[in-house]
Design a protein around this motif. Structure first.
Motif, mmCIF file in Angstrom:
data_model
loop_
_atom_site.group_PDB
_atom_site.id
_atom_site.type_symbol
_atom_site.label_atom_id
_atom_site.label_comp_id
_atom_site.label_asym_id
_atom_site.label_seq_id
_atom_site.Cartn_x
_atom_site.Cartn_y
_atom_site.Cartn_z
ATOM 1 N N PRO A 120 -1.067 4.085 8.892
ATOM 2 C CA PRO A 120 -2.139 3.996 7.895
ATOM 3 C C PRO A 120 -3.250 5.018 8.176
ATOM 4 C CG PRO A 120 -1.715 1.857 8.922
ATOM 5 C CD PRO A 120 -0.933 2.869 9.687
ATOM 6 N N GLN A 170 -9.942 4.327 5.914
ATOM 7 C CA GLN A 170 -10.887 4.666 4.852
ATOM 8 C C GLN A 170 -10.261 5.449 3.691
ATOM 9 O OE1 GLN A 170 -14.022 3.300 4.962
ATOM 10 N NE2 GLN A 170 -13.184 2.350 6.807
ATOM 11 N N PRO A 224 -8.064 5.730 0.098
ATOM 12 C CA PRO A 224 -7.880 4.848 -1.064
ATOM 13 C C PRO A 224 -6.672 3.931 -0.852
ATOM 14 C CG PRO A 224 -8.201 7.126 -1.752
ATOM 15 C CD PRO A 224 -8.060 7.149 -0.260
ATOM 16 N N SER A 225 -6.684 2.776 -1.489
ATOM 17 C CA SER A 225 -5.626 1.777 -1.275
ATOM 18 C C SER A 225 -4.240 2.305 -1.626
ATOM 19 C CB SER A 225 -5.919 0.516 -2.089
ATOM 20 O OG SER A 225 -5.933 0.821 -3.467
ATOM 21 N N TRP A 226 -4.146 3.272 -2.499
ATOM 22 C CA TRP A 226 -2.845 3.795 -2.890
ATOM 23 C C TRP A 226 -2.335 4.889 -1.960
ATOM 24 C CZ3 TRP A 226 -3.797 8.780 -4.292
ATOM 25 C CH2 TRP A 226 -5.067 9.073 -4.793
ATOM 26 N N SER A 230 -0.664 5.259 1.228
ATOM 27 C CA SER A 230 0.080 4.345 2.099
ATOM 28 C C SER A 230 0.015 4.721 3.566
ATOM 29 C CB SER A 230 1.549 4.290 1.671
ATOM 30 O OG SER A 230 1.639 3.785 0.367
ATOM 31 N N GLN A 236 0.883 1.619 -6.824
ATOM 32 C CA GLN A 236 -0.502 1.239 -6.527
ATOM 33 C C GLN A 236 -1.484 2.168 -7.253
ATOM 34 O OE1 GLN A 236 -1.418 -1.351 -4.261
ATOM 35 N NE2 GLN A 236 -3.508 -1.052 -4.912
ATOM 36 N N ARG A 264 -1.024 -2.226 -7.974
ATOM 37 C CA ARG A 264 -0.245 -3.157 -7.160
ATOM 38 C C ARG A 264 0.742 -2.343 -6.338
ATOM 39 N NH1 ARG A 264 4.842 -3.496 -8.456
ATOM 40 N NH2 ARG A 264 5.592 -3.110 -10.549
ATOM 41 N N PRO A 265 1.007 -2.769 -5.094
ATOM 42 C CA PRO A 265 1.911 -1.984 -4.244
ATOM 43 C C PRO A 265 3.354 -2.021 -4.739
ATOM 44 C CG PRO A 265 1.202 -3.988 -3.125
ATOM 45 C CD PRO A 265 0.451 -3.931 -4.419
#
Length: 178
Positions: A47, A50, A52-54, A56, A73, A78-79
């Motif tokens: 990972p 910090q 962005p959530s998309w 990976s 995502q 959504r993942p």
């Protein structure tokens, strides 16, 4: 007979392109196969703090650290589902015309099909989607609509700078004692 030969020659002049077809949920999308470096099974990623959530994470590929984004995502928040057909697809990413191609990883669901067709069959869908400029024109077939994903439009400038800093990090400088 000349008319038949003319039709054959005309059909041969239609330029077809190979696409990798994948899904996000029930919707179908496609990447130009020429943009694809390699299709891998889903791998363990490191990972990035910090990010962005998309985003990976990253992994080592032939001596290079490759960032990976989850297209599901990024697109729908959504993942990607853990399926046997979920793949890590490595693509050539430029971002800007003057930049050299870099390898970018994409997590894609059901990335196990191809399609050869004339790219002119993809048509604009009438919506200027500034939040997702990578979602290109659509093509209709017996299975419904197929949307073209433009690889070079995937990352906004600030995310591109995070994943591909310019100039690149000097690893030797990071290892020097202070």
């Amino acid at each position: 007979m000349d008319e038949l030969a003319h039709k054959r020659n005309g059909a041969a002049s239609v330029k077809t392109v190979l696409f990798l077809v994948f899904r996000i949920g029930q919707e179908r999308y496609a990447l130009r196969a020429v943009d694809v470096v390699e299709v891998l099974p889903r791998l363990q990623l490191k990972p990035i703090a910090q990010a962005p959530s998309w985003v990976s994470g990253v992994f080592a590929y032939r001596g290079t650290v490759v960032p990976v984004i989850d297209l599901c995502q990024l697109t729908f928040g959504r993942p990607a589902q853990l399926r046997t057909s979920t793949r890590l697809v490595l693509v050539h990413y430029r971002g800007e015309a003057e930049q050299p191609a870099r390898v970018l990883g994409l997590l894609l669901e059901q990335a196990n099909d191809t399609l050869r067709c004339d790219p002119q069959q993809f048509q604009p869908y009438g919506l200027d989607n500034a939040q997702a400029p990578y979602l290109g024109p659509v093509r209709e077939d017996a299975q419904g609509l197929l949307q073209w994903v433009r690889v070079d439009d995937l990352l906004r400038p600030e995310v591109r700078e995070l994943l591909f800093p310019s100039p690149p990090l000097d690893l030797a400088a990071l290892e020097e004692p202070r």
